[in-house]
Design an enzyme around this catalytic site. Sequence first.
Site, short mmCIF file in Angstrom:
data_model
loop_
_atom_site.label_atom_id
_atom_site.label_comp_id
_atom_site.label_asym_id
_atom_site.label_seq_id
_atom_site.Cartn_x
_atom_site.Cartn_y
_atom_site.Cartn_z
N ASP A 24 8.93 -53.23 112.71
CA ASP A 24 9.11 -54.42 113.53
C ASP A 24 9.83 -53.95 114.79
O ASP A 24 11.01 -53.61 114.76
CB ASP A 24 9.95 -55.45 112.76
CG ASP A 24 10.35 -56.66 113.61
OD1 ASP A 24 9.94 -56.73 114.79
OD2 ASP A 24 11.09 -57.52 113.10
N LYS A 87 10.98 -54.92 125.38
CA LYS A 87 9.76 -55.55 124.88
C LYS A 87 9.24 -56.61 125.84
O LYS A 87 8.04 -56.84 125.93
CB LYS A 87 10.06 -56.18 123.51
CG LYS A 87 8.85 -56.77 122.81
CD LYS A 87 9.25 -57.18 121.41
CE LYS A 87 8.11 -57.81 120.63
NZ LYS A 87 8.55 -58.13 119.25
N GLU A 187 3.21 -60.55 114.25
CA GLU A 187 4.47 -60.79 113.52
C GLU A 187 4.35 -61.95 112.52
O GLU A 187 4.78 -61.80 111.37
CB GLU A 187 5.60 -61.04 114.52
CG GLU A 187 6.01 -59.75 115.23
CD GLU A 187 6.81 -59.98 116.51
OE1 GLU A 187 7.24 -61.12 116.76
OE2 GLU A 187 6.99 -59.01 117.28
N ASP A 211 9.73 -68.73 114.31
CA ASP A 211 10.49 -67.49 114.54
C ASP A 211 11.50 -67.69 115.66
O ASP A 211 11.13 -67.75 116.83
CB ASP A 211 9.51 -66.36 114.87
CG ASP A 211 10.20 -65.00 115.09
OD1 ASP A 211 11.45 -64.97 115.20
OD2 ASP A 211 9.49 -63.98 115.14
#
Length: 614
Positions: A24, A87, A187, A211
């Site tokens: 991850d 990211k 994800e 999330d």
Amino acid sequence: MARIPINIKEGKVATEEDLIVGIDLGTTNSLVAYIKDGKSVAVKDGKGKSSLVPSIIHFTPIGRIEVGDEAKEKLLSDPANTIYSVKRLMGKSYKDVAGLENYFGYKIIDDDTESLVKIRANDRFFTPIELSAEILKALKVRVEGELGRPVHRAVITVPAYFNDAQRQATRDAGKLAGLDVLRIVNEPTAASLAYGLDKQNQEAQTIAVYDLGGGTFDISILHLHDGIFEVLSTNGDTFLGGDDFDRAIMDHWVAQYQLDPAELSQALRLKAEEAKKALSTEDTFQSSLNGYQVSLDRATFNALIQKYVQKTLDSCRQALKDAQLEPSQIDRVVMVGGTTRVPLIKSAVSAFFGKPVYDQLDPDEVVALGAAIQADVLAGNQKEVLLLDITPLSLGIETMGGLMDTIIPRNSKIPTKAGRQYTTSVDGQRNLKIAVYQGERDLVEHNRKLGEFILKGVPPMPAGLPKLEIQFILNADGILKVKARELRSNVEQEIEIRPSYGLSEEEMAKMLLESIQHAAEDMQVRGLLEARNEARNILLSADKFIRQNQEILSEEEVRKITEFRDRLQQATKGEDKDLINRIMEEINDFTRPLAQRAMDFVIAESLRGKKIND
Ligand code: ADP
Ligand code: MG
């Protein structure tokens, strides 16, 4: 088409299965997991404390690279060389991140174009791919330490909304870290796998994955049937997360206790986060901070974060609307991200969907745990020699400077199709050559040429104006159709190729192996070629700029630009990409105010977008 296991160390086709890990790669934290005795486990640090590696990279003055907790400590002492949230920059161009300069404490080089972002640290320039690779390397070292043997293959997760460029950047980061990235998994899909939702014998189900992390919120609606996860819709907020809760607590205390926020800033932030975490399990929090008593109860905290919670529910509503579903039509709700430990979040989300939520697994780890499960499935599949539904090598075209631009990445399920837009780098180009290649290397000369054709009869236009759309359609028989169309003139042409023709398994394995062995040097060459391409655009537009703005430029300014141009010209003849980048940065800084003055002409404006080779 075959899937080939390769043994990177020995440089040949692997006969024995080696482990595939799940990673991850998060905005705030990253972690690695693998299947141990049939169970998915996240790998903890040497002290056995935490499985989370903060996604932070620090460059020391002597050029050493620190990653994780060690780097996090430098956020305050050396912010200019401490890179976080990389990211957010993956696969992004300068234009994509315009307006975010203040969010980042480090320097993003802004040249106002469509080229990919670079980050400056200690006078060197890095791509988000290189920086992400450092995080991946740290994770690789961690899992290798635990297992006591090398690990070469991984599954990496990305948000469901990541586009092709962002996914490709993630693959490239893996390659650079010495990892063969077998698959990029969404994800929310990974989180669903961690809960074994694919194992429930139900015909089909609809899943909502909520999330909420440190700085981002994502809601994904998935449809699961026959073991295949399909993304129905996504929504969210790229700047909403637990950090906002910390800030709300800080503001509350500053007002209540008349604190001086400047004096206490970092300590105050840490104390606020401590209070937030404590209130996930306790009803009240009490502590002291530089001699002040501070306290907070859960009811007050809930009131402080209410508006953020509402915002996430608004996103959920929108995601459902886009998927044309009612909350009651959602079968499962999965909670992901550290912030979903907050009780108000759990109760609000559960109430919104009208059902209990899945929250038994550690919300920080659940994505990595699922990635490891996916990796294990792939490892099992490896026993079959032939798999008909996968393309074993990437397919792409040659772009300016002889670079490979992947359009269909390897391991894509077939049939599949993908497309991308390009433009020209020379004025008045009538014939556009499209050369199709197969392979994983950055330069087409190291890949396998599948064919080429020329799109003829494009009306002459200034460089950068044509819109050339390239489409790759790979059908179930493995035949690739490449279509090229210039959208302004509607001129089009296509060819058909059979990519696997005349290619043995050994050759494929060799190509894969070489791509990983040469990843670092390929990245260097790519960096240099891209810098040169960018420089070439700037050189062309610098002359135009002077020509078209003679009235508003002073003699001194013209002299300065000419001098910059000559220096840049000189630098492009050398091999130092950092030097080229530095001069381009100087030119941009110098011309930005001038360009604003000239308004109607911005440097590099006419020359945007990826160029095909000319
Ligand atoms: P990302 O997906 O952005 O990498 P994470 O899922 O790791 O982020 O979440 C990090 C956030 O979770 C931080 O804001 C952290 O303060 C918060 N968090 C961690 N543990 C708790 C807890 N027990 N209660 C509330 N928030 C928590
Ligand atoms: Mg996350």
